[in-house]
Design an enzyme around this catalytic site. Sequence first.
Site, PDB file in Angstrom:
ATOM      1  N   HIS A 125       0.870  -1.179   0.000  1.00  0.00           N
ATOM      2  CA  HIS A 125       0.000   0.000   0.000  1.00  0.00           C
ATOM      3  C   HIS A 125       0.912   1.236   0.000  1.00  0.00           C
ATOM      4  O   HIS A 125       2.025   1.189   0.548  1.00  0.00           O
ATOM      5  CB  HIS A 125      -0.823   0.131   1.280  1.00  0.00           C
ATOM      6  CG  HIS A 125      -1.740  -1.006   1.608  1.00  0.00           C
ATOM      7  ND1 HIS A 125      -1.315  -2.155   2.186  1.00  0.00           N
ATOM      8  CD2 HIS A 125      -3.084  -1.115   1.488  1.00  0.00           C
ATOM      9  CE1 HIS A 125      -2.367  -2.952   2.403  1.00  0.00           C
ATOM     10  NE2 HIS A 125      -3.450  -2.339   1.982  1.00  0.00           N
ATOM     11  N   ASP A 148       2.347   1.808   3.371  1.00  0.00           N
ATOM     12  CA  ASP A 148       3.331   0.850   3.897  1.00  0.00           C
ATOM     13  C   ASP A 148       4.754   1.348   3.663  1.00  0.00           C
ATOM     14  O   ASP A 148       5.660   1.005   4.417  1.00  0.00           O
ATOM     15  CB  ASP A 148       3.227  -0.517   3.199  1.00  0.00           C
ATOM     16  CG  ASP A 148       1.870  -1.150   3.359  1.00  0.00           C
ATOM     17  OD1 ASP A 148       1.219  -0.905   4.390  1.00  0.00           O
ATOM     18  OD2 ASP A 148       1.461  -1.892   2.441  1.00  0.00           O
TER      19      ASP A 148
HETATM   20  C1  XUL Z   1      -7.598  -6.719   4.670  1.00  0.00           C
HETATM   21  C2  XUL Z   1      -6.848  -7.084   3.464  1.00  0.00           C
HETATM   22  C3  XUL Z   1      -6.010  -6.011   2.860  1.00  0.00           C
HETATM   23  C4  XUL Z   1      -6.004  -6.000   1.375  1.00  0.00           C
HETATM   24  C5  XUL Z   1      -5.260  -4.835   0.777  1.00  0.00           C
HETATM   25  O1  XUL Z   1      -8.291  -7.760   5.248  1.00  0.00           O
HETATM   26  O2  XUL Z   1      -6.871  -8.204   3.027  1.00  0.00           O
HETATM   27  O3  XUL Z   1      -4.729  -6.179   3.363  1.00  0.00           O
HETATM   28  O4  XUL Z   1      -5.442  -7.162   0.870  1.00  0.00           O
HETATM   29  O5  XUL Z   1      -5.712  -3.613   1.203  1.00  0.00           O
END
Ligand code: XUL
Length: 446
Positions: free
Chosen positions: A103, A106
């Site tokens: 993300h 992150d």
């Molecule tokens: C949350 C989840 C996230 C997504 C990306 O449960 O799975 O980590 O994969 O935002």
Amino acid sequence: MATEFFADVPDRIRYAGLSSTDPFSFKVYDPDRMVLGKRMEDQLRIAVCLWHSFNWPGTDVFGSGTFDRPWLNDRDPMQGARDKLAAAFEFLEKLGTPFFCFHDRDVAPEGRTFVETRANLEAITDDIEHRMQRSGKRLLWGTANLFSHPRYAAGAATNPDPDVFAYAAAQVKLMLEVTHRLGGANYVLWGGREGYETLLNTDLAREEQQLARFLALVAEHKARIGFTGTLLLEPKPQEPTKHQYDYDTATVSGFLERHGLADEYRVNIEGNHATLAGHSFQHEVATALALGTFGSIDINRGDPQNGWDTDQFPNSVDELALPMYEIFRAGGFTTGGFNFDTKLRRQSLARDDLFHAHIGGIDTLARGLLVAAEMIEDGELQRRREERYAGWSGALGRAILDGDRSLADLAEAVERDGLDPRAVSGRQELLENVVNQRIWSVGEDA
Ligand code: XUL
Ligand code: CO
């Protein structure tokens, strides 16, 4: 952080076979082994996630972080971000798997303004690009965090305030461009806060329109910048909100059809989200393949004892064999892969625990692939399924599906031809035995 972070771990985790006693070796995952016409590495397309593995300190709802992640406490957040990347790439290189996912938040901290936030992410993207070039690691997907900051408490695209919609749009525009620049194979949207806490303050019809508009804008921008990766929605029924709109694969697929977005998006299915929705992981995969929306996988498992999103590393071939059979029976991944959206347990705080967790999960996937390949190559399950529907290839079956028989025609045929169909065995236990036999026998020749 100039020194190695995982100094006690060998430079490279290698395949050593089932008889190996070295915990820093793969027992089954052999990247060059050919399975179903491709190298195992190219079939599995394994990714490490930078959030749970490098950006989460090991907190739970009752307790603070237990993990040794010094970069999270750096007084200079940009220095912390760079140290985090150094550790993450050291991990990726030692583990030897090809992909990672992240993300925006992150890898780079928020600034005081959006302009500052953008500058932070762009500066760190230079670092990532450099490290990717040096290591040959690839980006499976990028995504924007539209759920952690308090501004998103009432949702991002589905927020009652259009300013929040605009802010989320700015964040996704930037992260889509970053993903494009880094050659990402996909871009993921997980609507963690696109849902409600209470219907008392929620206009469902309006929020559905907002979400559809947002996703259309993302698809438009993708075309504008020439990004050729796949856009993926990640279904999850609840957590953090009481109800999330992207509940499961069937719901998401219907939503996409309803809003003319079916050509633009596929799904990123997560094992533990499937079980949270009251489905099996196999059900979600099979549904996506049947509806033409299958994209990628976040591989993890829940714990049957508590039922929430524990995000544990996969460790059961029995659980993975059938979802993997579905995926590879349909030809396997195109742009997708298996992303380890997995969390260590809070007490797994030794630095090398992150290696043991991934090694075990990857070996389980590798073994699942071998079992799936066996079931596909011997064709028994497929043959028995086809036999079950054989009648539909006959004259009556074809005429019905071609639209050549009305309800009245069928009623007439029943009386005229004296149709008196009898139930036949579904053979469930026999089929279950066929699957178990493959699971038990694959290790024999390994
Ligand atoms: C949350 C989840 C996230 C997504 C990306 O449960 O799975 O980590 O994969 O935002
Ligand atoms: Co996920």
